[in-house]
Motif scaffolding. Structure first.
Motif, PDB file in Angstrom:
ATOM      1  N   VAL A  37      -2.446  91.297  51.826  1.00 21.65           N
ATOM      2  CA  VAL A  37      -1.690  90.638  50.761  1.00 21.65           C
ATOM      3  C   VAL A  37      -2.392  91.047  49.474  1.00 21.65           C
ATOM      4  CG1 VAL A  37      -0.932  88.472  49.730  1.00 21.65           C
ATOM      5  CG2 VAL A  37      -1.185  88.634  52.200  1.00 21.65           C
ATOM      6  N   ALA A  38      -1.647  91.604  48.547  1.00 25.75           N
ATOM      7  CA  ALA A  38      -2.254  92.092  47.305  1.00 25.75           C
ATOM      8  C   ALA A  38      -1.415  91.662  46.102  1.00 25.75           C
ATOM      9  CB  ALA A  38      -2.361  93.614  47.339  1.00 25.75           C
ATOM     10  N   VAL A  39      -2.107  91.212  45.073  1.00 23.24           N
ATOM     11  CA  VAL A  39      -1.455  90.830  43.822  1.00 23.24           C
ATOM     12  C   VAL A  39      -2.276  91.445  42.686  1.00 23.24           C
ATOM     13  CG1 VAL A  39      -0.785  88.907  42.325  1.00 23.24           C
ATOM     14  CG2 VAL A  39      -0.585  88.681  44.808  1.00 23.24           C
ATOM     15  N   LEU A  40      -1.594  92.009  41.696  1.00 25.53           N
ATOM     16  CA  LEU A  40      -2.293  92.576  40.550  1.00 25.53           C
ATOM     17  C   LEU A  40      -3.239  91.533  39.954  1.00 25.53           C
ATOM     18  CD1 LEU A  40       0.541  94.537  38.694  1.00 25.53           C
ATOM     19  CD2 LEU A  40      -1.444  95.513  39.886  1.00 25.53           C
ATOM     20  N   PRO A  41      -4.447  91.924  39.570  1.00 29.59           N
ATOM     21  CA  PRO A  41      -5.428  90.963  39.065  1.00 29.59           C
ATOM     22  C   PRO A  41      -4.909  90.036  37.959  1.00 29.59           C
ATOM     23  CG  PRO A  41      -6.498  93.049  39.485  1.00 29.59           C
ATOM     24  CD  PRO A  41      -5.014  93.267  39.688  1.00 29.59           C
ATOM     25  N   ILE A  98       1.819  83.743  43.463  1.00 32.71           N
ATOM     26  CA  ILE A  98       2.578  84.907  43.937  1.00 32.71           C
ATOM     27  C   ILE A  98       2.231  85.229  45.391  1.00 32.71           C
ATOM     28  CG2 ILE A  98       2.998  87.374  43.597  1.00 32.71           C
ATOM     29  CD1 ILE A  98       2.522  86.790  40.543  1.00 32.71           C
ATOM     30  N   GLY A  99       0.949  85.183  45.736  1.00 33.19           N
ATOM     31  CA  GLY A  99       0.542  85.419  47.119  1.00 33.19           C
ATOM     32  C   GLY A  99       1.156  84.391  48.061  1.00 33.19           C
ATOM     33  N   GLU A 124      11.118 103.915  46.714  1.00 34.36           N
ATOM     34  CA  GLU A 124      10.653 104.178  45.347  1.00 34.36           C
ATOM     35  C   GLU A 124       9.529 103.228  44.911  1.00 34.36           C
ATOM     36  OE1 GLU A 124      14.659 101.931  44.929  1.00 34.36           O
ATOM     37  OE2 GLU A 124      13.855 103.531  46.199  1.00 34.36           O
ATOM     38  N   ASP A 125       9.177 102.266  45.748  1.00 34.89           N
ATOM     39  CA  ASP A 125       8.102 101.313  45.442  1.00 34.89           C
ATOM     40  C   ASP A 125       6.731 101.779  45.918  1.00 34.89           C
ATOM     41  OD1 ASP A 125      10.123  99.594  44.529  1.00 34.89           O
ATOM     42  OD2 ASP A 125      10.219  98.513  46.438  1.00 34.89           O
ATOM     43  N   VAL A 126       6.676 102.841  46.704  1.00 30.32           N
ATOM     44  CA  VAL A 126       5.446 103.248  47.384  1.00 30.32           C
ATOM     45  C   VAL A 126       4.277 103.421  46.409  1.00 30.32           C
ATOM     46  CG1 VAL A 126       4.367 105.106  48.731  1.00 30.32           C
ATOM     47  CG2 VAL A 126       6.610 104.214  49.391  1.00 30.32           C
ATOM     48  N   GLU A 127       4.479 104.116  45.325  1.00 32.19           N
ATOM     49  CA  GLU A 127       3.382 104.361  44.376  1.00 32.19           C
ATOM     50  C   GLU A 127       2.907 103.057  43.741  1.00 32.19           C
ATOM     51  OE1 GLU A 127       2.329 106.842  40.320  1.00 32.19           O
ATOM     52  OE2 GLU A 127       4.121 107.398  41.448  1.00 32.19           O
ATOM     53  N   ALA A 128       3.835 102.203  43.354  1.00 31.41           N
ATOM     54  CA  ALA A 128       3.462 100.914  42.757  1.00 31.41           C
ATOM     55  C   ALA A 128       2.692 100.051  43.761  1.00 31.41           C
ATOM     56  CB  ALA A 128       4.701 100.176  42.260  1.00 31.41           C
ATOM     57  N   VAL A 129       3.132 100.036  45.016  1.00 34.24           N
ATOM     58  CA  VAL A 129       2.453  99.262  46.057  1.00 34.24           C
ATOM     59  C   VAL A 129       1.034  99.790  46.255  1.00 34.24           C
ATOM     60  CG1 VAL A 129       2.436  98.799  48.548  1.00 34.24           C
ATOM     61  CG2 VAL A 129       4.520  98.439  47.216  1.00 34.24           C
ATOM     62  N   SER A 179      10.228  90.668  36.109  1.00 33.89           N
ATOM     63  CA  SER A 179      10.716  91.474  34.977  1.00 33.89           C
ATOM     64  C   SER A 179      10.728  92.963  35.311  1.00 33.89           C
ATOM     65  CB  SER A 179       9.857  91.220  33.735  1.00 33.89           C
ATOM     66  OG  SER A 179       9.871  89.870  33.376  1.00 33.89           O
ATOM     67  N   ASP A 180      11.296  93.292  36.459  1.00 34.62           N
ATOM     68  CA  ASP A 180      11.424  94.678  36.937  1.00 34.62           C
ATOM     69  C   ASP A 180      10.086  95.362  37.216  1.00 34.62           C
ATOM     70  OD1 ASP A 180      14.220  94.640  36.917  1.00 34.62           O
ATOM     71  OD2 ASP A 180      14.279  95.159  34.786  1.00 34.62           O
ATOM     72  N   ARG A 181       9.010  94.610  37.317  1.00 30.56           N
ATOM     73  CA  ARG A 181       7.700  95.177  37.625  1.00 30.56           C
ATOM     74  C   ARG A 181       7.204  94.585  38.938  1.00 30.56           C
ATOM     75  NH1 ARG A 181       1.890  94.501  34.571  1.00 30.56           N
ATOM     76  NH2 ARG A 181       0.901  96.197  35.702  1.00 30.56           N
ATOM     77  N   ILE A 182       6.749  95.459  39.833  1.00 34.04           N
ATOM     78  CA  ILE A 182       6.180  95.001  41.095  1.00 34.04           C
ATOM     79  C   ILE A 182       4.757  94.520  40.810  1.00 34.04           C
ATOM     80  CG2 ILE A 182       5.475  95.663  43.432  1.00 34.04           C
ATOM     81  CD1 ILE A 182       7.753  97.724  43.364  1.00 34.04           C
ATOM     82  N   VAL A 183       4.501  93.242  41.148  1.00 33.30           N
ATOM     83  CA  VAL A 183       3.206  92.644  40.836  1.00 33.30           C
ATOM     84  C   VAL A 183       2.437  92.211  42.086  1.00 33.30           C
ATOM     85  CG1 VAL A 183       3.948  91.930  38.534  1.00 33.30           C
ATOM     86  CG2 VAL A 183       4.208  90.346  40.460  1.00 33.30           C
ATOM     87  N   GLY A 184       3.086  92.269  43.265  1.00 31.33           N
ATOM     88  CA  GLY A 184       2.424  91.873  44.500  1.00 31.33           C
ATOM     89  C   GLY A 184       3.095  92.472  45.704  1.00 31.33           C
TER      90      GLY A 184
END
Length: 169
Positions: free
Chosen positions: A78-82, A89-90, A9-14, A48-53
């Motif tokens: 390796v990716a982290v939201l801007p 996090i990285g 279920e993380d695929v879209e967020a990733v 907080s239940d949000r995928i950020v990296g």
């Protein structure tokens, strides 16, 4: 911050994280293709239940001497939201990902990246272990970390990434 294995279920967020982090779809497409392969690892950072990296590891091959029984992974991407970058996090993703790769029996990890950053985790130029990258890159940018001490002692050759990496060029 929680680091855990990626779930279906993380695929879209990733995918969205990779697009946002790199400003293009290449890395997101790469992860989507590699995810279908065996022996890959994908970990996510959740706040907080949000995928950020996210971090991804996939098998690489060494063409050369003494490489027949080696289990080596390539670290990318390796990716982290801007909005979450430059907060460690990285670094956390890399540390936890490397621990899990070692626990899973892999002997080494290669990475193509900035020497100052990756040397903090113990990566050294791969040329010091008689390895070179299949791509034309500066020597100091292609690095390796032995997860098992001495694993690369009698090994030399060219590290070959999976063909899926060509879509990221």
């Amino acid at each position: 911050m929680d680091i855990r294995t990626e779930k279906p279920e993380d695929v879209e967020a990733v995918r969205n994280i990779n697009i946002a982090a790199f400003g293009r779809e290449n890395e997101a497409n790469l992860v989507d293709k590699l995810r279908e392969m065996a022996s890959t690892f994908s970990f996510v950072a959740v706040e907080s239940d949000r995928i950020v990296g996210q971090i991804f590891f996939s098998p690489v091959a060494v063409e050369g001497k003494g490489s027949k029984n080696l289990s080596i992974l390539g670290l990318a991407p390796v990716a982290v939201l801007p909005n979450y970058q430059r907060q460690g996090i990285g670094t956390l993703l890399i540390r936890e990902g490397l621990k899990e790769c070692g626990r899973s029996g892999f002997q080494a990890v290669v990475v193509l990246g900035h020497q100052d950053f990756y040397s903090r985790f113990g990566f050294i130029p791969a040329s010091r272990k008689s390895l070179k990258c299949e791509y034309d890159v500066p020597d100091e940018a292609f690095m390796v970390l032995e997860l098992e001490s001495g694993a690369l002692e009698d090994c030399s050759g060219t590290v070959k990434y999976r063909s899926e990496f060509r879509i990221c060029e």
